[in-house]
Design a protein around this motif. Structure first.
Motif, PDB file in Angstrom:
ATOM      1  N   ILE B 143       0.847  -1.204   0.000  1.00  0.00           N
ATOM      2  CA  ILE B 143       0.000   0.000   0.000  1.00  0.00           C
ATOM      3  C   ILE B 143       0.880   1.250   0.000  1.00  0.00           C
ATOM      4  N   VAL B 144       1.980   1.170   0.777  1.00  0.00           N
ATOM      5  CA  VAL B 144       2.903   2.312   0.797  1.00  0.00           C
ATOM      6  C   VAL B 144       3.505   2.531  -0.590  1.00  0.00           C
ATOM      7  N   TRP B 145       3.870   1.439  -1.225  1.00  0.00           N
ATOM      8  CA  TRP B 145       4.513   1.550  -2.534  1.00  0.00           C
ATOM      9  C   TRP B 145       3.557   1.951  -3.643  1.00  0.00           C
ATOM     10  N   PHE B 146       2.443   1.230  -3.709  1.00  0.00           N
ATOM     11  CA  PHE B 146       1.576   1.376  -4.887  1.00  0.00           C
ATOM     12  C   PHE B 146       0.264   2.092  -4.593  1.00  0.00           C
ATOM     13  N   GLY B 147       0.020   2.426  -3.352  1.00  0.00           N
ATOM     14  CA  GLY B 147      -1.242   3.067  -3.003  1.00  0.00           C
ATOM     15  C   GLY B 147      -2.390   2.066  -3.021  1.00  0.00           C
ATOM     16  N   VAL B 148      -3.602   2.565  -2.727  1.00  0.00           N
ATOM     17  CA  VAL B 148      -4.764   1.691  -2.747  1.00  0.00           C
ATOM     18  C   VAL B 148      -5.224   1.555  -4.201  1.00  0.00           C
ATOM     19  N   GLY B 149      -5.349   0.324  -4.662  1.00  0.00           N
ATOM     20  CA  GLY B 149      -5.794   0.147  -6.051  1.00  0.00           C
ATOM     21  C   GLY B 149      -5.309  -1.157  -6.641  1.00  0.00           C
ATOM     22  N   THR B 152      -1.559  -2.671  -6.162  1.00  0.00           N
ATOM     23  CA  THR B 152      -1.296  -3.339  -4.888  1.00  0.00           C
ATOM     24  C   THR B 152      -1.824  -4.766  -4.901  1.00  0.00           C
ATOM     25  N   GLY B 229      -6.419  -3.040   0.726  1.00  0.00           N
ATOM     26  CA  GLY B 229      -5.727  -2.143  -0.207  1.00  0.00           C
ATOM     27  C   GLY B 229      -6.366  -2.044  -1.570  1.00  0.00           C
ATOM     28  N   ASP B 231      -9.824  -1.042  -4.303  1.00  0.00           N
ATOM     29  CA  ASP B 231     -10.954  -0.137  -4.435  1.00  0.00           C
ATOM     30  C   ASP B 231     -12.088  -0.776  -5.230  1.00  0.00           C
TER      31      ASP B 231
END
Ligand SMILES: Nc1ncnc2c1ncn2[C@@H]1O[C@H](COP(=O)(O)OP(=O)(O)O)[C@@H](O)[C@H]1O
Ligand SMILES: [Mg+2]
Lengths: 266, 287
Positions: B143-149, B152, B229, B231
């Motif tokens: 999640i830190v690397w790629f964000g929520v979506g 991840t 993580g 959506d």
């Protein structure tokens, strides 16, 4: 012998296996010299562990050697190649290929056209008596049929020399006798040059033009016994009463026994 | 009446085969049992519907979720209003994408590591390292690397699928009898021939086990990743439904996940097994 060209020549071959744990090495072969002439079947007998398989693996190109020289048709052996065909003791045909695809495998590797492969495969299927089983997988065959398939696979690739390492050791006695007679017939029909390794004295005497008796480890060529019976005449029914056959068999047996007792005393 | 039933039964038996029918019925018994318990719970109210919704509500949830969805066309074009099918397609799309990338890569690297000592010395430690941190433990970092979506969720799945496939293929290649390779080499075969004719089919029992494990763990990791993580997707659907106390949607999501997974196993992995290792006699079969 009727033939004059040596197809396989081995000169002064020695082999040591390094031992990874103790650092000592196993001396498996010592100064092996032999010549195999065109169309000849030479058998090698010797006590278990005397280096027979080592010799075959070296000739097959599967085991690198340092001392001595081995060549096929004048070409020094440096690795595996289609000029030497091997029939292994275990069932080495591929379980994921049908009988006919196993038999045609060597030709497929060589890149021959499909029609040519299937024509030649059919020829060898018939020769070894596997008609009707072309589309079966190895697990659907008996032990004897598997070895017939293995022999056909090697023959079909048409090598200059065939190397066989106790190919019938794992089948039952009755099947073994049939396979020996069949191999004799097929070898004559195809005029193949064969080095046949076995620990069975009967088998060695039955199949061979010449029989090489090996000493206990390190394997040395102890003596050569020439079996002076036309190979066309060899069927078990006749051999059991054939004076020459009995003489050769007893001679080989005596030589092997000497070595076995040496091996036990050690 | 009885004769009609007998006739029906024999005709079914003839069509599907006795053995298969028996297997189907035996396998269905636990499910029937669960459904009966579920129905009885609703009837006798052992647990209130907030915990275990009536069966009808769960089916009703399909209609609620697909409310304004215009038929099949809407579902296929992934129209905004088709929230259930959209989530299904979204999860399945990610599974397929991850499988298409992760399975072949895992098999390829596994075979290389299985046949080559240097490659295995190089790849094995990193594989053990990656496997020790099991799939879902990567979620926070992802999640830190790629964000929520979707990136991840894809990363989590790929990470799970690849390493399982890698190890299984590697062990599969190592377990192949040496004599098969030797026989191809003595027929003049090249390294490539050995890979295609020996390593790949010979490792197939392990590869199929690896696929089963990859897809199983991959699915689970995906659902977990979607919950935290993601959506969209079935995990996301379950998670949001539970936050809104829509227990029937949670149930629906769980049931859909199981059905899709069972279908994957049955219509993809089982036939693959039948066509390869069963035909070659490489699986143990009860006689
Ligand atoms: N890979 C190996 N490493 C070390 N020693 C070996 C290896 N293979 C065979 N040997 C040893 O070499 C000797 C000869 O073996 P082998 O050629 O298999 O004998 P045979 O086929 O005549 O029974 C045996 O003593 C065996 O233990
Ligand atoms: Mg041996």
């Amino acid at each position: 012998m009727n033939a004059m060209t040596a197809k396989l020549v081995v000169e002064g071959l020695c082999h040591h296996y390094p031992d990874e744990y103790t650092g000592e090495s196993v001396h498996a072969l010592e100064d092996i010299n032999l010549e195999l002439y065109e169309g000849e079947l030479v058998s090698v007998v010797g006590p278990s562990g005397c280096g027979k398989s080592t010799l075959l693996n070296i000739l097959a190109g599967l085991l690198p050697y340092k001392v001595g020289k081995a060549s096929v048709d004048g070409k020094v052996i440096e690795g595996p190649g289609p000029d030497r065909g091997v029939v292994f003791q275990e069932h080495a045909i591929l379980p994921w290929r049908t009988v006919s695809r196993n038999i045609g495998h060597g030709l497929e590797i060589r890149g021959l056209p499909k029609e040519e492969i299937s024509r030649r495969v059919q020829e060898y299927v018939d020769l070894v008596g596997l008609s009707g089983f072309e589309d079966k997988y190895p697990h659907e065959l008996s032990g004897g049929m598997k070895q017939r398939c293995a022999v056909a696979r090697t023959l079909c690739a048409d090598p200059i020399v065939m190397l066989m390492d106790e190919p019938f050791a794992a089948v039952d006695a009755q099947t073994r006798i049939t396979l020996q007679e069949e191999l004799n017939r097929i070898a004559l029909a195809t005029k193949k040059t064969i080095l046949f390794i076995t620990h069975s004295v009967d088998e060695a005497a039955f199949l061979a033009d010449r029989c090489l008796v090996f000493s206990a480890r390190p394997g040395r060529l102890k003596q050569i016994v020439t079996v002076d019976i036309p190979r066309e005449k060899r069927i078990w029914e006749n051999m059991n009463a054939d004076a020459e056959f009995i003489r050769c068999r007893d001679e080989i047996l005596r030589l092997v026994r000497e070595e076995v007792s040496v091996a036990i005393e050690e | 009446m009885t004769t009609a039933v007998t006739a029906l039964s024999t005709s079914i038996q003839r069509r599907i085969g006795r053995q298969k029918l028996r297997k189907f019925i035996l396998g269905a018994i636990p499910f029937v049992f669960l459904l009966v318990i579920w129905q009885m719970n609703t009837a006798f109210e052992w647990l209130p519907p907030v915990f275990i919704p009536p069966m009808g509500d769960v089916f009703g949830a399909i209609i609620t979720l697909q409310e304004d969805c215009i038929g099949l066309i809407g579902a296929i074009t992934m129209h905004n209003s088709c929230s259930m099918t959209n989530n299904i397609f979204s999860s399945m799309g990610r599974v397929i994408l991850a499988a298409v990338i992760g399975l072949p890569l895992g098999i390829a690297f596994g075979i290389i590591a299985g046949m080559n000592r240097t490659a295995s010395k190089f790849l094995e430690p990193i594989g053990v390292f990656a496997n020790s941190i099991s799939g879902i433990a990567w979620i926070p970092l992802a999640i830190v690397w790629f964000g929520v979506g979707w990136l991840t969720t894809l990363f989590i799945m790929l990470n799970t699928i690849f390493w399982l496939m890698f190890f299984n293929s590697m062990l599969g290649v190592r377990g192949i009898a040496k004599v098969y390779e030797q026989s191809v080499l003595t027929m003049g075969g090249s390294r490539m021939d050995v890979i295609r004719h020996v390593y790949l089919p010979g490792a197939m029992p392990s590869i199929i086990t690896g696929m089963r494990m990859s897809m199983g763990f991959g699915w689970r990791a995906l659902i977990a990743a979607e919950m935290v993580g993601g959506d969209s997707g079935l995990g996301f659907m379950i998670f949001t439904a539970s936050e809104e106390f829509k227990i029937e949607e949670v149930f629906l999501g769980v049931i859909i996940i199981s059905i899709i997974f069972m279908a994957t196993d049955r219509y993809f992995l089982a036939p693959l097994e039948k066509w390869t290792i069963e035909r070659w006699g490489l699986v143990w079969k009860p006689t």
